[in-house]
Write an enzyme that holds these catalytic residues in place. Structure first.
Site, short mmCIF file in Angstrom:
data_model
loop_
_atom_site.label_atom_id
_atom_site.label_comp_id
_atom_site.label_asym_id
_atom_site.label_seq_id
_atom_site.Cartn_x
_atom_site.Cartn_y
_atom_site.Cartn_z
N HIS A 24 3.36 -2.31 -9.56
CA HIS A 24 2.96 -2.13 -8.36
C HIS A 24 3.92 -3.13 -7.41
O HIS A 24 4.67 -3.88 -8.17
CB HIS A 24 1.60 -2.65 -8.44
CG HIS A 24 1.47 -4.26 -8.61
ND1 HIS A 24 1.60 -5.30 -7.88
CD2 HIS A 24 1.27 -4.97 -9.99
CE1 HIS A 24 1.45 -6.53 -8.34
NE2 HIS A 24 1.42 -6.11 -9.51
N CYS A 25 3.82 -3.09 -6.27
CA CYS A 25 4.60 -4.13 -5.42
C CYS A 25 3.69 -4.69 -4.41
O CYS A 25 2.52 -5.16 -5.04
CB CYS A 25 5.57 -3.31 -4.32
SG CYS A 25 4.98 -1.94 -3.56
N ILE A 26 3.81 -5.36 -3.25
CA ILE A 26 2.99 -6.00 -2.43
C ILE A 26 1.76 -5.38 -1.99
O ILE A 26 0.63 -5.93 -1.93
CB ILE A 26 3.63 -6.80 -1.31
CG1 ILE A 26 4.93 -7.61 -2.00
CG2 ILE A 26 2.90 -7.41 -0.56
CD1 ILE A 26 5.66 -8.00 -0.54
N ARG B 297 1.22 -1.60 -3.12
CA ARG B 297 1.10 -0.14 -3.55
C ARG B 297 1.03 -0.16 -4.98
O ARG B 297 1.86 -0.93 -5.45
CB ARG B 297 2.34 0.48 -2.92
CG ARG B 297 2.42 0.72 -1.53
CD ARG B 297 3.67 1.42 -1.30
NE ARG B 297 4.03 1.43 0.42
CZ ARG B 297 4.87 1.93 0.91
NH1 ARG B 297 5.68 2.76 0.19
NH2 ARG B 297 5.11 1.85 2.21
#
Length: 486
Positions: free
Chosen positions: A28-30, A32
């Site tokens: 995951h990112c910030i 998504r």
């Protein structure tokens, strides 16, 4: 959302990406969840998008990305708890977070460009499904003006009444239609938004606007009734507000009440805000923009015609013309006519003339067939087959078309030719008939300018622009329509 809700959301997401067996790994990112799937075709994207807590679904960088927002870490933890820690990759997750942080810190200029592209995409995405209908309606209204002007048809007869209703309906109920298409583009509820469009275009409200009445007053501040027939931008903003408000209401309203009370709240709030505040303000701004464009084109005359005629199709190559589409739409919607569209019309005629020269001159069977079809399409207002199929592949043919449209635009601007519809090129000739007075100077100006565009574009392409000895240039891909961007 509480933790148990994340668990339910996680179960739904895992199920709709094809199950645990279809997942290679997850990071995951910030904002998504980024899935690496074995087979993306197994994922049920629409089901995921419709989940409360999911903002959007994207496919990029070989990843299936589920946009969650600020709660992404909690949802990620819930998914990993379901599928197992062997599917997580902490190093890749750290890298993705760093990457998205870097993206968020891009220059203000890049952020502005991305925002502008998204803005244009929403407007053109709302307008694209409607332009063909408006063009057809404009042709019908132009023909009616011609028939009544020549006394072939009585303006008081039932035939005129019926045909005029058919031609007027798309414009009169444009807020409803735009509400529907804008909601589809934004991911909102099209039916609820269409109802809001119906509210602001309701006949009694239009009648009150015609009498100059006010909805209410607060001291010296008055909120006037405004006519929203032919309007575009107020409903696009209303569609955006309805989409945002719907998501917010669903976040706290119990599920068993949502079917009735969500549309009730959204219709009441958005219709009120539109009628009192945003609608009048945007309508006045749109009127000012349309008047400013008309004034500048009338003042500069032949200069604008020459420049727009000569360079507009170059904008098409790079996809920059999508920024002009809302201006034309605003012209027609607010004033009922467009000097700008009259000039752009000549660019279609001349590119059609240039490819017609190829069709006649070439002895290559396949190219002749392609060119004949492209010429007919261009004269019917669709230039893509001509530009991308032939003219840009033989660059001089494209340049010949630019020369022809520069001449046609010059004449259009010089004669202050006006246009009362969307339909362009030769098939759009009824759009140059003034619906109030019938055939006037603008129609004959269109005829003269179109003849010049045809003759110059065809002659230059036939003599200089093309020969069968030429080699095709590398194919140029069609510029992406921001209306269709994900």
């Amino acid at each position: 959302m509480a933790n148990k809700d994340y668990t339910e959301l996680a179960k739904s997401i895992v199920s709709n990406v094809g199950g645990k067996q279809n997942i290679k790994s997850l990071i995951h990112c910030i904002t998504r969840l980024r899935f690496y799937l074995k087979d993306e075709s197994l994922a049920k994207t629409d089901n995921i998008k419709n989940q409360d807590g999911v903002i959007d679904v994207l496919k990029a960088q070989g990843q299936y990305q589920v946009v969650i927002g600020h709660a992404v870490t909690d949802v990620y933890d819930a998914v990993i708890a379901l599928v197992g820690h062997e599917y997580s990759d902490s190093d890749a997750t750290d890298a993705a977070i760093a990457e998205t942080k870097a993206e968020s810190e891009r220059s203000a200029g890049q952020k502005f460009k991305n925002g502008f592209d998204a803005f244009i995409g929403i407007i053109t995405g709302s307008m694209s499904p409607v332009v063909g209908i408006l063009a057809a309606s404009g042709i019908l209204k132009g023909l009616l003006a011609m028939f009544t002007g020549f006394h072939w048809l009585s303006a008081t007869g039932n035939t005129f009444l019926l045909l005029n209703a058919m031609g007027d309906s798309a414009f009169y109920f444009l807020p409803i239609i735009i509400g529907y298409t804008a909601a589809k583009r934004l991911g909102g509820d099209p039916i609820v938004t269409a109802v809001i469009g119906g509210a602001i275009a309701y006949p009694t409200i239009l009648a009150a606007a015609g009498k100059g009445l006010n909805i209410m007053g607060l001291g010296a501040l008055h909120f006037p009734f405004v006519s929203y027939t032919y309007s575009i931008f107020p409903m696009i903003l209303a569609a955006w507000m309805a989409m945002k408000l719907t998501k917010w209401v669903k976040s706290w309203l119990p599920g068993y009440l949502q079917t009735i009370f969500t549309p009730l709240i959204v219709i009441l709030v958005v219709s009120t805000v539109t009628l009192l505040v945003t609608g009048p303000v945007i309508t006045w701004l749109a009127d000012g923009l349309a008047s400013g464009i008309a004034w500048s084109l009338q003042t500069s005359g032949w200069v604008s015609g020459l420049l727009l005629g000569g360079f507009y199709q170059i904008l098409v190559i790079f996809g920059l013309h999508w920024g002009v589409v809302p201006l034309v739409a605003n012209d027609i919607a607010t004033t009922g006519h467009s000097y700008l569209n009259a000039i752009l019309c000549q660019t279609m005629v001349s590119q059609g003339a240039a490819v017609l020269a190829v069709a006649i001159k070439s002895r290559k069977t396949n190219l002749k067939e392609l060119s004949w079809g492209a010429a007919i399409s261009a004269f019917c207002g669709v230039t893509e087959p001509a530009i991308y199929g032939v003219n840009l592949r033989y660059r001089r043919v494209f340049i010949s078309g630019l020369i022809g449209s520069a001449v046609g635009g010059f004449i259009t601007g010089l004669l202050h030719v006006n246009m009362w519809g969307f339909a362009g090129s030769l098939i759009g000739f009824p759009s140059f008939i003034n619906p109030k007075v019938g055939i006037d100077a603008s129609f004959w100006g269109f005829v003269i300018a179109s003849a010049a565009s045809l003759i110059v574009g065809f002659t230059v392409a036939y003599i200089w622009g093309y020969s069968d000895k030429m080699q095709k240039e590398q194919e140029i891909k069609r510029a992406k329509n921001p209306a269709k961007a994900v």
